[in-house]
Design a protein around this motif. Structure first.
Motif, PDB file in Angstrom:
ATOM      1  N   ASP A   7     -12.116   5.260  54.366  1.00  0.00           N
ATOM      2  CA  ASP A   7     -13.492   5.674  54.687  1.00  0.00           C
ATOM      3  C   ASP A   7     -13.568   6.270  56.083  1.00  0.00           C
ATOM      4  O   ASP A   7     -14.266   7.285  56.315  1.00  0.00           O
ATOM      5  N   ARG A  51     -11.078   7.728  57.719  1.00  0.00           N
ATOM      6  CA  ARG A  51     -10.415   9.029  57.672  1.00  0.00           C
ATOM      7  C   ARG A  51     -11.342  10.083  57.056  1.00  0.00           C
ATOM      8  O   ARG A  51     -11.430  11.212  57.536  1.00  0.00           O
ATOM      9  N   GLN A  52     -12.003   9.692  55.960  1.00  0.00           N
ATOM     10  CA  GLN A  52     -12.920  10.623  55.303  1.00  0.00           C
ATOM     11  C   GLN A  52     -14.047  11.035  56.241  1.00  0.00           C
ATOM     12  O   GLN A  52     -14.450  12.205  56.287  1.00  0.00           O
ATOM     13  N   GLU A  89     -14.855  14.782  57.508  1.00  0.00           N
ATOM     14  CA  GLU A  89     -16.178  15.370  57.306  1.00  0.00           C
ATOM     15  C   GLU A  89     -16.777  15.820  58.638  1.00  0.00           C
ATOM     16  O   GLU A  89     -17.434  16.876  58.724  1.00  0.00           O
TER      17      GLU A  89
END
Length: 206
Positions: free
Chosen positions: A183, A185-186, A190
């Motif tokens: 999460d 990293r995401q 983003e």
């Protein structure tokens, strides 16, 4: 009161032998299971005689050694004292018969042979009782081993359950940690994409 026989209650016998009333009752129950018979009064309570003082002292002494079970001791003593009572009764009968015949000799040539046979029968019976007692001890040991194995299996099952619970908890924590890392990293990707999209086309050469 029986002629020429002093009678004792359980409490009196306990005081003479030096054991508790409960122990007298327990020893008596084992003796009765072994086939020995005690006199009972009108109320159904056991009545003990002088000969039982020695019996219970011997029972208590053997039980303190811890070398045999109470059942084994009771079988041995029941056989011994029944044989003694039989010999005493037989001797009294022979004595009475001798007096009737005018013979003062209590033992004749045949009586020695009978006593030898009785001793042999007694020894054979004791040997059988010892073998039975050994079998009883083996069965008791097997039962104890069976109970120990049962307890051991329960402990192993509890330990296995604990290990599985710990592994499940560790796996859950590991999965949760990996999910959080992904999460993060995401979120970073983003954020970077968003910043990249906000730049004007000519700012890429600055």
């Amino acid at each position: 009161m029986r002629a020429n026989m002093k009678e004792y209650q359980s409490s009196q016998l306990a005081g003479i032998v030096g054991i508790s009333v409960a122990t007298v009752r327990k020893y008596a129950q084992y003796m009765e299971k072994a086939g020995y018979t005690f006199i009972r009064n009108e109320s159904g309570h056991r009545v003990f005689l002088d000969k039982h003082i020695l019996l219970f002292k011997e029972f208590n002494g053997l039980s303190k050694t811890g070398t045999a079970s109470l059942g084994h001791i009771a079988n041995t003593l029941a056989t011994k004292y029944k044989e003694l009572e039989f010999e005493k009764t037989k001797g009294n009968n022979e004595h009475i018969g001798g007096e009737a015949a005018g013979d003062t000799t209590l033992l004749d040539k045949g009586s020695d042979h009978k006593i030898a046979l009785t001793d042999e029968q007694y020894n054979n019976l004791m040997a059988k009782l010892n073998r039975l007692a050994t079998l009883d001890d083996i069965v008791e040991q097997l039962d104890q081993q069976k109970e120990f194995n049962k307890m051991l299996m329960e402990k192993l099952e509890q330990q296995q359950k604990y290990i599985e619970q710990r592994l499940d908890k560790r796996d859950s924590q590991l999965i949760e940690s990996m999910r959080n890392s992904m999460d993060q990293r995401q979120a970073m990707i983003e954020t970077a994409v968003a910043k990249f999209s906000e730049k004007k086309w000519w700012e890429f050469w600055k």
